[in-house]
Design a protein around this motif. Structure first.
Motif, mmCIF file in Angstrom:
data_model
loop_
_atom_site.group_PDB
_atom_site.id
_atom_site.type_symbol
_atom_site.label_atom_id
_atom_site.label_comp_id
_atom_site.label_asym_id
_atom_site.label_seq_id
_atom_site.Cartn_x
_atom_site.Cartn_y
_atom_site.Cartn_z
ATOM 1 N N ALA A 34 0.842 -1.197 0.000
ATOM 2 C CA ALA A 34 0.000 0.000 0.000
ATOM 3 C C ALA A 34 0.878 1.247 0.000
ATOM 4 O O ALA A 34 1.882 1.295 0.711
ATOM 5 N N THR A 74 0.194 4.202 1.160
ATOM 6 C CA THR A 74 -0.041 5.077 2.307
ATOM 7 C C THR A 74 -0.266 4.216 3.544
ATOM 8 O O THR A 74 -0.689 3.065 3.426
ATOM 9 N N ALA A 94 -2.671 4.481 5.368
ATOM 10 C CA ALA A 94 -4.113 4.235 5.395
ATOM 11 C C ALA A 94 -4.529 3.133 4.421
ATOM 12 O O ALA A 94 -5.697 2.774 4.359
ATOM 13 N N GLY A 95 -3.596 2.605 3.649
ATOM 14 C CA GLY A 95 -3.910 1.506 2.735
ATOM 15 C C GLY A 95 -3.764 1.886 1.275
ATOM 16 O O GLY A 95 -3.165 2.899 0.922
ATOM 17 N N HIS A 96 -4.330 1.048 0.421
ATOM 18 C CA HIS A 96 -4.285 1.266 -1.027
ATOM 19 C C HIS A 96 -5.221 2.411 -1.417
ATOM 20 O O HIS A 96 -6.242 2.640 -0.775
ATOM 21 N N LEU A 97 -4.870 3.113 -2.481
ATOM 22 C CA LEU A 97 -5.676 4.236 -2.954
ATOM 23 C C LEU A 97 -7.002 3.788 -3.566
ATOM 24 O O LEU A 97 -7.955 4.548 -3.602
ATOM 25 N N GLU A 138 -10.447 4.658 -2.481
ATOM 26 C CA GLU A 138 -10.712 4.367 -1.075
ATOM 27 C C GLU A 138 -10.552 5.707 -0.359
ATOM 28 O O GLU A 138 -9.454 6.261 -0.313
ATOM 29 N N ALA A 194 -7.604 6.427 2.276
ATOM 30 C CA ALA A 194 -6.269 6.362 1.679
ATOM 31 C C ALA A 194 -6.031 7.558 0.759
ATOM 32 O O ALA A 194 -4.930 8.116 0.738
ATOM 33 N N ASP A 220 -5.288 10.546 2.974
ATOM 34 C CA ASP A 220 -3.933 10.433 3.513
ATOM 35 C C ASP A 220 -2.898 10.777 2.449
ATOM 36 O O ASP A 220 -1.944 11.522 2.707
ATOM 37 N N TYR A 221 -3.076 10.264 1.250
ATOM 38 C CA TYR A 221 -2.149 10.520 0.144
ATOM 39 C C TYR A 221 -2.071 12.018 -0.176
ATOM 40 O O TYR A 221 -0.994 12.589 -0.308
#
Length: 124
Positions: free
Chosen positions: A85, A87, A89-92, A109, A112, A115-116
């Motif tokens: 991932a 970020t 926060a996970g995958h975009l 998502e 994410a 966060d990005y």
């Protein structure tokens, strides 16, 4: 929420990642300007911004064009991109909209993406 450009506070600074701000009850929400690869891209001919709520934060993306679809027209399938991932926060992308005869459309998502974009802003 979708806002017209004229209802936003525009940021015309050269190379700005944040193209505009939306006034909110708790301050201002940024509308980011990125290209198709999600890299910062300063542009000035956009017409609208799409804002999403992620937890307590509101953020947006500027758009040259929008097309609204009914929920009956969209069927999103779960999708997990390969690899790590990008970020914490996970995958975009958390889903894909697949239509016969068309290329799949990846679905963001929200956590994410937020966060990005905030990390892009912090790095600018």
């Amino acid at each position: 929420m979708i806002e017209k450009r004229e209802h936003l506070e525009i940021n015309d600074a050269p190379g700005a990642l944040v193209a505009a701000w939306q006034a909110t009850p708790t301050g201002r929400a940024p509308a980011y300007s990125v290209d198709a690869n999600l890299d910062p891209l300063s542009r000035h001919a956009w017409q609208r911004a799409v804002f999403i709520q992620v937890g307590r934060q509101t953020l947006g993306l500027i758009a040259d064009e929008l097309q609204l679809l009914s929920s009956e027209d969209v069927r999103v399938e779960p999708f997990t991109p390969p690899g790590p991932a990008p970020t914490p926060a996970g995958h975009l992308f958390g889903g894909a909209w697949v239509r016969a005869g068309h290329a799949p459309v990846l679905v963001f998502e929200p956590g994410a993406l937020a966060d990005y974009l905030m990390r892009l802003e912090a790095a600018a």
